[in-house]
Design a protein around this motif. Structure first.
Motif, PDB file in Angstrom:
ATOM      1  N   TYR A 142       0.820  -1.205   0.000  1.00  0.00           N
ATOM      2  CA  TYR A 142       0.000   0.000   0.000  1.00  0.00           C
ATOM      3  C   TYR A 142       0.858   1.260   0.000  1.00  0.00           C
ATOM      4  N   MET A 143       0.233   2.350  -0.435  1.00  0.00           N
ATOM      5  CA  MET A 143       0.855   3.668  -0.433  1.00  0.00           C
ATOM      6  C   MET A 143      -0.194   4.648   0.074  1.00  0.00           C
ATOM      7  N   GLU A 144       0.240   5.618   0.854  1.00  0.00           N
ATOM      8  CA  GLU A 144      -0.647   6.656   1.360  1.00  0.00           C
ATOM      9  C   GLU A 144      -0.232   7.982   0.731  1.00  0.00           C
ATOM     10  N   VAL A 145      -1.205   8.768   0.304  1.00  0.00           N
ATOM     11  CA  VAL A 145      -0.944  10.069  -0.308  1.00  0.00           C
ATOM     12  C   VAL A 145      -1.556  11.139   0.581  1.00  0.00           C
ATOM     13  N   VAL A 146      -0.746  12.125   0.978  1.00  0.00           N
ATOM     14  CA  VAL A 146      -1.212  13.208   1.838  1.00  0.00           C
ATOM     15  C   VAL A 146      -0.853  14.531   1.173  1.00  0.00           C
ATOM     16  N   GLN A 147      -1.844  15.410   1.024  1.00  0.00           N
ATOM     17  CA  GLN A 147      -1.627  16.732   0.417  1.00  0.00           C
ATOM     18  C   GLN A 147      -1.427  17.762   1.526  1.00  0.00           C
ATOM     19  N   TRP A 148      -0.315  18.477   1.475  1.00  0.00           N
ATOM     20  CA  TRP A 148      -0.068  19.616   2.348  1.00  0.00           C
ATOM     21  C   TRP A 148      -0.060  20.854   1.460  1.00  0.00           C
ATOM     22  N   PRO A 149      -0.061  22.038   2.031  1.00  0.00           N
ATOM     23  CA  PRO A 149      -0.094  23.251   1.193  1.00  0.00           C
ATOM     24  C   PRO A 149       1.100  23.376   0.229  1.00  0.00           C
ATOM     25  N   ASP A 150       2.288  22.968   0.673  1.00  0.00           N
ATOM     26  CA  ASP A 150       3.486  23.160  -0.160  1.00  0.00           C
ATOM     27  C   ASP A 150       4.115  21.858  -0.651  1.00  0.00           C
ATOM     28  N   ARG A 151       3.472  20.704  -0.361  1.00  0.00           N
ATOM     29  CA  ARG A 151       4.055  19.420  -0.749  1.00  0.00           C
ATOM     30  C   ARG A 151       2.998  18.332  -0.751  1.00  0.00           C
ATOM     31  N   VAL A 152       3.317  17.242  -1.437  1.00  0.00           N
ATOM     32  CA  VAL A 152       2.522  16.021  -1.382  1.00  0.00           C
ATOM     33  C   VAL A 152       3.442  14.948  -0.812  1.00  0.00           C
ATOM     34  N   LEU A 153       2.961  14.210   0.169  1.00  0.00           N
ATOM     35  CA  LEU A 153       3.748  13.139   0.769  1.00  0.00           C
ATOM     36  C   LEU A 153       3.257  11.804   0.233  1.00  0.00           C
ATOM     37  N   LEU A 154       4.184  10.989  -0.261  1.00  0.00           N
ATOM     38  CA  LEU A 154       3.903   9.635  -0.724  1.00  0.00           C
ATOM     39  C   LEU A 154       4.579   8.700   0.276  1.00  0.00           C
ATOM     40  N   ARG A 155       3.787   8.062   1.086  1.00  0.00           N
ATOM     41  CA  ARG A 155       4.323   7.160   2.106  1.00  0.00           C
ATOM     42  C   ARG A 155       4.058   5.737   1.664  1.00  0.00           C
ATOM     43  N   TYR A 156       5.118   4.968   1.527  1.00  0.00           N
ATOM     44  CA  TYR A 156       5.041   3.596   1.049  1.00  0.00           C
ATOM     45  C   TYR A 156       5.162   2.634   2.213  1.00  0.00           C
TER      46      TYR A 156
END
Length: 183
Positions: free
Chosen positions: A48-62
């Motif tokens: 699985y991968m989790e995608v999180v949107q922040w104001p200045d970045r997108v985090l892709l957590r594997y």
């Protein structure tokens, strides 16, 4: 997790890439010493991968290798200080699609494929285009590396959603110690 390669155009190796692949010994792969996979190889395995949107970045957590990729959305340009195993990812939105360009990778003996020994160089460039179709997240990934590839390659993949409430699990990696390799 269920990852399925929908279409995949094979990597066409040049002479240097073929030579590295020929001498590669899979049991000695850095993955067995817990070296994490890098894009695009980190996306091949069924985790699985989790995608999180922040104001200045997108985090892709594997889930695989407990890796966290930061996709900078603030317009920055990579510098010589940004070389690393995972490279530096910058992104932008094109309509409903997220376009991620990753450069500034270190040399990696298994940078394209940690099972078949396809290396990548600091010239590797990975362009990912993510979008949603219904409940699926899809990505078209284009890779290039003139050090080892004759031409760019591209493929499309998908992630199916996890069950409601699913949390990424820690990736348990213990360096392999094969006693047959010890004299």
């Amino acid at each position: 997790g269920d990852i399925a390669a929908l279409t995949r155009v094979g990597l066409v190796l040049n002479e240097r890439g073929l030579a590295f692949q020929k001498i590669f010994d899979e049991p000695l792969s850095p993955k067995y010493d817990c070296q994490p996979a890098t894009p695009p190889a980190i996306e091949f395995d069924p985790y699985y991968m989790e995608v999180v949107q922040w104001p200045d970045r997108v985090l892709l957590r594997y889930e695989k290798d407990d890796q966290l990729r930061t996709v900078w959305m603030d317009g920055r340009e990579p510098s010589v200080k940004d070389y690393g195993l995972q490279g530096l990812s910058v992104g932008k939105y094109d309509g409903d699609a997220l376009i991620v360009t990753t450069t500034h990778f270190l040399f990696d003996i298994t940078g394209f494929d940690d099972y078949n020994g396809i290396p990548s160089s600091p010239q590797k460039k990975v362009i990912e285009r993510y979008w949603r179709e219904g409940d699926q997240l899809k990505a078209t990934v284009t890779v290039e590396d003139p050090m080892f590839l004759r031409q760019p390659a591209s493929y499309t993949m998908r992630w199916l959603p996890a069950a409601a409430g699913y949390k990424l699990k820690p990736f348990e990696c213990h360096p392999a110690l094969d006693e047959s390799l010890i004299g």
